[in-house]
Design a protein around this motif. Structure first.
Motif: not given
Length: 263
Positions: A200-206, A237-245, A259-262
């Motif tokens: 599960h965690f491996a597919t989440q916004p790390t 910081q979180a809002g600027r991640t690709a995963d939030y977008g 999610f790519i996790g980076r």
């Protein structure tokens, strides 16, 4: 140096690290410390690794310090503070600072520093046959590896004092009831549940999960005003991640996010 002291199993999106001194109930010596720190650094350097499982080989998770490894010569006192400064404190700090979730799968006894290393992880699963023991008082020692910090925060002041002073074992189901761990599971289901959570965690916004870890750790010493300011900073910081977008795009597209996790 003993070989293969930490076994590494690389899965899709995560790694399983297994303490591998089963004949000593995975008690720590200097070589095991070195092997585990190296395995943690290798996992962090692997951009495809987004979560870790930490467990033990054989009948136990970890029996704490191997006393034979810190024995002093007759008439001399051992340098236990040096052992903490060189090995345990860096290990606890590394586990807390890793930018990914760490799951402890406690498969048997977790005693002394072994229990507190488990508590340093983000999610603690335990087999129902497992036990947690703050064994230090029986040796005339002080809870270390973060034990005196983790215990009051996990179970409250009264229980922390009882556990530290009496050194009585706590069964996994009692540990769950007290909030000491996340969940107690049937022995046969322990690793399957750990792998389920890791998958599960491996597919989440790390990157976002790493910021959650940072916020929760800071909350232990921050005032409310300080924590509000930190939340503001971390949310930026979180809002600027690709995963939030990606999460926002997926919401409007009515599809699951990828999610790519980076950052």
């Amino acid at each position: 140096m003993e070989t293969d002291l930490v076994l590494t199993d690389i899965r899709d999106g995560y790694r399983v690290l297994t303490l591998n001194r089963p004949d000593r109930l995975n008690a720590f010596n200097a070589d095991l410390h070195a092997a585990l720190i190296a395995a943690l650094h290798a996992a962090e350097a692997d951009t495809s690794c987004r979560v870790l499982i930490l467990t033990g080989a054989g009948r136990g998770f970890c029996a704490g310090q191997d006393l034979a490894d810190v024995a002093a010569s007759p008439g001399e006192a051992p340098d236990l503070s040096g052992t903490l400064a060189r090995h345990y404190n860096p290990l606890v700090r590394k586990l807390r600072a890793l930018p990914m979730p760490v799951i402890a799968a406690v498969n048997g006894v977790a005693a002394g520093a072994g229990a507190n290393i488990a508590f340093a992880c983000d999610i603690v699963l335990a087999a129902k046959s497992a036990k947690f023991i703050q064994a230090f008082a029986k040796l005339g020692l002080v809870p270390d590896s973060g034990g005196s910090w983790f215990l009051p925060r996990l179970v409250g002041a009264a229980r922390a004092r009882g556990l530290a002073l009496l050194a009585e074992p706590v069964a996994a189901e009692q540990a769950e009831a007290w909030g000491m761990i996340w969940r107690a599971v049937d022995d046969a289901a322990l690793l399957a549940e750990a792998h389920r959570l890791a998958a599960h965690f491996a597919t989440q916004p790390t990157a976002g999960l790493a910021l959650i870890k940072q916020a929760l750790d800071a909350s232990e010493s921050n005032s409310l005003d300080q924590q509000l300011d930190l939340e503001c900073e971390l949310q930026g910081q979180a809002g600027r991640t690709a995963d939030y977008g990606e999460a926002v795009a997926a919401f409007f597209d009515k599809r699951p996010p990828r999610f790519i996790g980076r950052p």
